[in-house]
Design an enzyme around this catalytic site. Structure first.
Site, PDB file in Angstrom:
ATOM      1  N   GLY A  38      -1.112   7.665   1.417  1.00  0.00           N
ATOM      2  CA  GLY A  38      -1.246   7.656   2.868  1.00  0.00           C
ATOM      3  C   GLY A  38       0.029   7.336   3.611  1.00  0.00           C
ATOM      4  O   GLY A  38       1.120   7.796   3.270  1.00  0.00           O
ATOM      5  N   GLY A  56       1.662   4.559   3.818  1.00  0.00           N
ATOM      6  CA  GLY A  56       2.618   3.792   3.033  1.00  0.00           C
ATOM      7  C   GLY A  56       3.475   4.686   2.164  1.00  0.00           C
ATOM      8  O   GLY A  56       4.686   4.471   2.044  1.00  0.00           O
ATOM      9  N   GLY A  63       0.808  -1.214   0.000  1.00  0.00           N
ATOM     10  CA  GLY A  63       0.000   0.000   0.000  1.00  0.00           C
ATOM     11  C   GLY A  63       0.838   1.259   0.000  1.00  0.00           C
ATOM     12  O   GLY A  63       0.518   2.244   0.675  1.00  0.00           O
ATOM     13  N   ALA A  64       1.907   1.264  -0.793  1.00  0.00           N
ATOM     14  CA  ALA A  64       2.904   2.336  -0.716  1.00  0.00           C
ATOM     15  C   ALA A  64       2.599   3.527  -1.612  1.00  0.00           C
ATOM     16  O   ALA A  64       3.375   4.487  -1.626  1.00  0.00           O
ATOM     17  CB  ALA A  64       4.284   1.782  -1.066  1.00  0.00           C
ATOM     18  N   ASN A  65       1.492   3.511  -2.321  1.00  0.00           N
ATOM     19  CA  ASN A  65       1.236   4.607  -3.253  1.00  0.00           C
ATOM     20  C   ASN A  65       0.471   5.769  -2.625  1.00  0.00           C
ATOM     21  O   ASN A  65       0.311   6.818  -3.249  1.00  0.00           O
ATOM     22  CB  ASN A  65       0.471   4.111  -4.486  1.00  0.00           C
ATOM     23  CG  ASN A  65      -0.897   3.566  -4.135  1.00  0.00           C
ATOM     24  OD1 ASN A  65      -0.986   2.461  -3.612  1.00  0.00           O
ATOM     25  ND2 ASN A  65      -1.957   4.304  -4.416  1.00  0.00           N
ATOM     26  N   SER A 110      -4.297  -1.025  14.551  1.00  0.00           N
ATOM     27  CA  SER A 110      -5.077   0.192  14.777  1.00  0.00           C
ATOM     28  C   SER A 110      -5.484   0.244  16.232  1.00  0.00           C
ATOM     29  O   SER A 110      -5.622  -0.807  16.882  1.00  0.00           O
ATOM     30  CB  SER A 110      -6.322   0.189  13.889  1.00  0.00           C
ATOM     31  OG  SER A 110      -7.277   1.139  14.327  1.00  0.00           O
ATOM     32  N   TYR A 148     -13.892  -4.435  10.711  1.00  0.00           N
ATOM     33  CA  TYR A 148     -12.605  -3.737  10.700  1.00  0.00           C
ATOM     34  C   TYR A 148     -11.832  -4.024  11.987  1.00  0.00           C
ATOM     35  O   TYR A 148     -10.646  -4.367  11.950  1.00  0.00           O
ATOM     36  CB  TYR A 148     -12.811  -2.235  10.544  1.00  0.00           C
ATOM     37  CG  TYR A 148     -11.517  -1.454  10.526  1.00  0.00           C
ATOM     38  CD1 TYR A 148     -10.662  -1.513   9.433  1.00  0.00           C
ATOM     39  CD2 TYR A 148     -11.137  -0.664  11.610  1.00  0.00           C
ATOM     40  CE1 TYR A 148      -9.464  -0.813   9.413  1.00  0.00           C
ATOM     41  CE2 TYR A 148      -9.945   0.043  11.599  1.00  0.00           C
ATOM     42  CZ  TYR A 148      -9.115  -0.036  10.501  1.00  0.00           C
ATOM     43  OH  TYR A 148      -7.925   0.654  10.486  1.00  0.00           O
TER      44      TYR A 148
END
Length: 303
Positions: free
Chosen positions: A25, A27, A21-23, A150, A175
């Protein structure tokens, strides 16, 4: 540790770090800061166009950055297997795996293999990815697996009789279940690594309340509006939210089994500090049971 910031990240030259998820936020911030400090960063993304935009933004900020894209859809175990097998087969050494990607409170949907989307993406995907990448850690002088949880893990429970939320689906409940699953996984991984005397540290982090697109891409309706309001008036910026996982990934003295989060009130904002998971998340019997179930449904087992 007081007021530790990204400027305190030690030199990462020669270290290879994989970030899911590095693209965007947290990440993206993590990829940017680790590249700024010399790491070879592998940005694992689902969308190649968005990934390339993020990679170019990092190169604009850090012209000599070593950043590359790798494609993997965390909602598809076959896609994860393809990425991991390719990475291991390349012979590259892995130093840090940051299990960062996640999805938050969408309407009920399922992954390609039919798992409830939040449990499948947030927990099962990273469970399978971590185990498949374990061979690549060989030879690392300071290997770490950093799993993002979280603060909402504290309200989570593992519903073994309805893991897929087929009988009852609550967006927030699913979640929280996925986030406490992250804690069970990371702590059980730590126990297994220690038992086998493998020199890899399994560490947890959570960002507090950070303003990212996590709150806007999953929730819909009133929940989406409420979280957008919270992002605007209550949340800390992603540059602060990323600090706990950056600390867990790079700071000297970090030990397996530790959990890092913000030092502010209710762990909502602030600088990285040691925090504690909710007591039931420390139950090794539940962790072992979840591990066994995760092996069975993913087909990926402890080597």
């Amino acid at each position: 540790m007081a007021h530790w910031t990204a400027a305190d990240i030690p030199d990462q030259t020669g270290r290879t770090i994989v970030i899911t998820g590095a693209n965007s936020g947290l990440g993206y911030v993590s990829a940017l800061e680790l590249a700024r400090h010399g790491a070879d960063v592998v940005m694992v993304v689902r969308d190649p166009s968005k990934g390339e935009t993020a990679r170019r933004a990092i190169l604009t900020a850090v012209p000599n950055a070593k950043v590359e894209l790798a494609l993997a859809d965390l909602a598809d175990l076959d896609s994860i297997a393809a990425f991991a097998s390719g990475f291991v087969a390349s012979g590259r050494r892995l130093d840090v795996l940051m299990n960062n990607a996640g999805i938050m409170m969408p309407p009920r949907r399922v992954t390609k293999q039919g798992f409830e989307l939040q449990f499948g993406t947030n927990h099962l995907a990273h469970f399978a990815l971590t185990l498949r990448l374990l061979p690549a850690f060989a030879g690392s002088a300071d290997a770490r697996v950093v799993t993002m949880s979280s603060g909402l893990h504290k309200s989570g429970h593992i519903h073994f009789d309805d893991l897929g939320a087929v009988k009852t689906y609550s967006r927030s409940g699913a979640y929280s279940q996925s986030k406490i699953a992250n804690v069970y996984f990371a702590l059980e991984l730590d126990r297994l690594l220690r038992a086998e005397k493998l020199p890899i540290k399994s560490v947890l982090a959570h960002p507090g309340y950070a303003s990212t697109n996590l709150q806007s891409t999953g929730p819909t309706g009133f929940m989406s509006w409420l979280l957008k309001f919270g992002n605007a008036f209550m949340a800390q910026p992603p540059e602060m939210g990323a600090l706990p996982q950056l600390y867990a990934a790079t700071a000297p003295g970090v030990e397996g089994g530790q959990f890092y989060g913000p030092d502010g009130r209710n762990e909502m904002k602030g600088y990285p500090t040691l925090v504690q998971p909710v007591d039931r998340a420390k139950d090794p019997a539940i962790a072992r049971r979840l591990w066994t179930v995760s092996e069975e449904v993913t087909g990926v087992r402890w080597p």
